[in-house]
Design a protein around this motif. Structure first.
Motif, PDB file in Angstrom:
ATOM      1  N   ASN A  11     -12.587   5.974 -22.574  1.00 56.43           N
ATOM      2  CA  ASN A  11     -11.773   5.802 -21.363  1.00 56.43           C
ATOM      3  C   ASN A  11     -10.448   6.535 -21.575  1.00 56.43           C
ATOM      4  O   ASN A  11      -9.426   5.921 -21.851  1.00 56.43           O
ATOM      5  CB  ASN A  11     -11.539   4.316 -21.090  1.00 56.43           C
ATOM      6  N   PRO A  12     -10.449   7.858 -21.416  1.00 62.17           N
ATOM      7  CA  PRO A  12      -9.266   8.658 -21.762  1.00 62.17           C
ATOM      8  C   PRO A  12      -8.079   8.475 -20.835  1.00 62.17           C
ATOM      9  O   PRO A  12      -6.954   8.827 -21.203  1.00 62.17           O
ATOM     10  CB  PRO A  12      -9.790  10.098 -21.701  1.00 62.17           C
ATOM     11  N   HIS A  13      -8.291   7.934 -19.663  1.00 62.25           N
ATOM     12  CA  HIS A  13      -7.185   7.758 -18.718  1.00 62.25           C
ATOM     13  C   HIS A  13      -7.189   6.332 -18.147  1.00 62.25           C
ATOM     14  O   HIS A  13      -7.373   6.135 -16.951  1.00 62.25           O
ATOM     15  CB  HIS A  13      -7.272   8.777 -17.585  1.00 62.25           C
ATOM     16  N   PRO A  14      -6.980   5.333 -19.000  1.00 67.52           N
ATOM     17  CA  PRO A  14      -7.006   3.947 -18.518  1.00 67.52           C
ATOM     18  C   PRO A  14      -5.795   3.649 -17.649  1.00 67.52           C
ATOM     19  O   PRO A  14      -4.709   4.193 -17.874  1.00 67.52           O
ATOM     20  CB  PRO A  14      -6.957   3.130 -19.812  1.00 67.52           C
ATOM     21  N   ALA A  15      -5.991   2.825 -16.648  1.00 71.77           N
ATOM     22  CA  ALA A  15      -4.889   2.512 -15.732  1.00 71.77           C
ATOM     23  C   ALA A  15      -5.076   1.122 -15.151  1.00 71.77           C
ATOM     24  O   ALA A  15      -6.183   0.574 -15.149  1.00 71.77           O
ATOM     25  CB  ALA A  15      -4.823   3.545 -14.607  1.00 71.77           C
ATOM     26  N   THR A  16      -3.997   0.556 -14.659  1.00 75.32           N
ATOM     27  CA  THR A  16      -4.067  -0.739 -14.001  1.00 75.32           C
ATOM     28  C   THR A  16      -4.943  -0.656 -12.765  1.00 75.32           C
ATOM     29  O   THR A  16      -5.038   0.394 -12.115  1.00 75.32           O
ATOM     30  CB  THR A  16      -2.667  -1.232 -13.601  1.00 75.32           C
ATOM     31  N   GLU A  17      -5.587  -1.752 -12.428  1.00 73.81           N
ATOM     32  CA  GLU A  17      -6.401  -1.810 -11.220  1.00 73.81           C
ATOM     33  C   GLU A  17      -5.629  -2.425 -10.053  1.00 73.81           C
ATOM     34  O   GLU A  17      -6.183  -2.615  -8.975  1.00 73.81           O
ATOM     35  CB  GLU A  17      -7.689  -2.577 -11.492  1.00 73.81           C
ATOM     36  N   LEU A  18      -4.359  -2.713 -10.285  1.00 78.63           N
ATOM     37  CA  LEU A  18      -3.488  -3.141  -9.193  1.00 78.63           C
ATOM     38  C   LEU A  18      -3.027  -1.908  -8.418  1.00 78.63           C
ATOM     39  O   LEU A  18      -2.642  -0.906  -9.009  1.00 78.63           O
ATOM     40  CB  LEU A  18      -2.274  -3.893  -9.737  1.00 78.63           C
ATOM     41  N   ASN A  19      -3.043  -1.997  -7.098  1.00 74.34           N
ATOM     42  CA  ASN A  19      -2.599  -0.884  -6.263  1.00 74.34           C
ATOM     43  C   ASN A  19      -1.088  -0.953  -6.050  1.00 74.34           C
ATOM     44  O   ASN A  19      -0.565  -1.991  -5.653  1.00 74.34           O
ATOM     45  CB  ASN A  19      -3.308  -0.907  -4.911  1.00 74.34           C
ATOM     46  N   TYR A  20      -0.398   0.158  -6.314  1.00 74.92           N
ATOM     47  CA  TYR A  20       1.050   0.201  -6.127  1.00 74.92           C
ATOM     48  C   TYR A  20       1.491   1.648  -6.034  1.00 74.92           C
ATOM     49  O   TYR A  20       0.780   2.562  -6.474  1.00 74.92           O
ATOM     50  CB  TYR A  20       1.779  -0.473  -7.293  1.00 74.92           C
ATOM     51  N   SER A  21       2.664   1.877  -5.472  1.00 71.71           N
ATOM     52  CA  SER A  21       3.196   3.235  -5.396  1.00 71.71           C
ATOM     53  C   SER A  21       4.624   3.336  -5.920  1.00 71.71           C
ATOM     54  O   SER A  21       5.142   4.438  -6.086  1.00 71.71           O
ATOM     55  CB  SER A  21       3.143   3.757  -3.952  1.00 71.71           C
ATOM     56  N   THR A  22       5.271   2.201  -6.183  1.00 70.50           N
ATOM     57  CA  THR A  22       6.632   2.182  -6.710  1.00 70.50           C
ATOM     58  C   THR A  22       6.747   1.087  -7.763  1.00 70.50           C
ATOM     59  O   THR A  22       5.932   0.150  -7.784  1.00 70.50           O
ATOM     60  CB  THR A  22       7.666   1.899  -5.604  1.00 70.50           C
ATOM     61  N   PRO A  23       7.752   1.145  -8.650  1.00 67.22           N
ATOM     62  CA  PRO A  23       7.952   0.063  -9.610  1.00 67.22           C
ATOM     63  C   PRO A  23       8.121  -1.294  -8.937  1.00 67.22           C
ATOM     64  O   PRO A  23       7.636  -2.305  -9.463  1.00 67.22           O
ATOM     65  CB  PRO A  23       9.231   0.494 -10.348  1.00 67.22           C
ATOM     66  N   PHE A  24       8.772  -1.329  -7.780  1.00 70.38           N
ATOM     67  CA  PHE A  24       8.947  -2.606  -7.085  1.00 70.38           C
ATOM     68  C   PHE A  24       7.598  -3.161  -6.628  1.00 70.38           C
ATOM     69  O   PHE A  24       7.325  -4.357  -6.777  1.00 70.38           O
ATOM     70  CB  PHE A  24       9.881  -2.449  -5.890  1.00 70.38           C
ATOM     71  N   GLU A  25       6.762  -2.312  -6.063  1.00 66.08           N
ATOM     72  CA  GLU A  25       5.446  -2.775  -5.630  1.00 66.08           C
ATOM     73  C   GLU A  25       4.635  -3.284  -6.817  1.00 66.08           C
ATOM     74  O   GLU A  25       3.952  -4.306  -6.721  1.00 66.08           O
ATOM     75  CB  GLU A  25       4.691  -1.647  -4.922  1.00 66.08           C
ATOM     76  N   LEU A  26       4.713  -2.583  -7.948  1.00 64.33           N
ATOM     77  CA  LEU A  26       3.997  -3.042  -9.138  1.00 64.33           C
ATOM     78  C   LEU A  26       4.526  -4.390  -9.593  1.00 64.33           C
ATOM     79  O   LEU A  26       3.750  -5.283  -9.946  1.00 64.33           O
ATOM     80  CB  LEU A  26       4.131  -2.018 -10.265  1.00 64.33           C
TER      81      LEU A  26
END
Length: 231
Positions: free
Chosen positions: A17-32
């Motif tokens: 899994n060379p590019h693991p990422a969160t499965e939460l959808n967000y576009s800004t640090p605040f949204e995350l």
């Protein structure tokens, strides 16, 4: 378990899994930040469903405050513990405006001072939003670390300390997502999918499964599996 075997495990997970990422959808640090606060004792899928309607209406601290507590609750009422989470989010937004000019802070101390934000949440934000090498230990990572033997510990902090000690620099940024995704989809709680696991021969779990068909039928976590409540 020795360090040579640990390094091999980390390398294999990264290769798979060379590019693991969160499965939460967000576009800004605040949204995350809001998504992670909502995700405590809830699924990412459930959080994404709620934030898909919430964020187009309120995706800044000021917009969230303008939305108000009761209206916020209507957007997140499908999420577990939504009453308390809504109250914390409103307080959190006010504190961001009062102390941080509406921006999400980039230090652990400042993050953990926010309402509803504990060590795990702060680590996720530092790592995922700002690229810092923080390791957040959730239920999945706690289980994988103990089951495989890579970082056994009786509590979250003990596991975190061992991972920080033993994970090499090249994997520090991604190890959180590598382990959480491995725990979510392969090293699952009730019966791990050992027959398709990329680290099966390196893992030190003594009760490895052999029947993948049986595993596919299992969806509920074991009653005696680790249950952690950590923000």
């Amino acid at each position: 378990m020795n360090q040579k075997k640990r390094l091999a495990i980390f390398d294999r997970l990264a290769e798979a899994n060379p590019h693991p990422a969160t499965e939460l959808n967000y576009s800004t640090p605040f949204e995350l930040l809001i998504a992670v606060v909502l995700s405590a004792q809830a699924t990412d899928k459930g959080v994404n469903k709620a934030t898909a309607k919430l964020f187009p209406i309120a995706n800044t601290p000021q917009a969230m405050l303008s939305l108000g507590l009761e209206s916020l609750k209507t957007y997140i009422q499908t999420i577990n513990l939504y009453h308390g989470k809504a109250a914390n989010i409103i307080k959190l937004c006010q504190q961001l405006l009062d102390k941080h000019a509406g921006q999400v802070p980039q230090t652990r101390e400042e993050l953990e001072a926010l309402p509803g934000v504990g060590r795990k949440t702060a680590s996720v934000i530092l790592n995922t939003a700002f690229g810092q090498h923080a390791i957040a230990v959730d239920t999945h990572i706690f289980r994988v670390s103990n089951r495989t033997g890579i970082a056994p510990g009786k509590n979250v902090r003990e596991v975190e300390r061992k991972l920080e000690k033993w994970v090499p620099e090249k994997h520090r940024k991604d190890i959180h997502h590598l382990l959480i995704l491995h725990g979510r989809y392969t090293c699952i709680a009730r019966k791990p999918k050992c027959p398709v696991c990329v680290i099966e021969d390196l893992c030190e779990y003594k009760e490895k499964t052999t029947d993948l068909a049986e595993n596919e039928m299992i969806s509920r976590p074991a009653r005696n599996s680790p249950r952690l409540v950590e923000s």
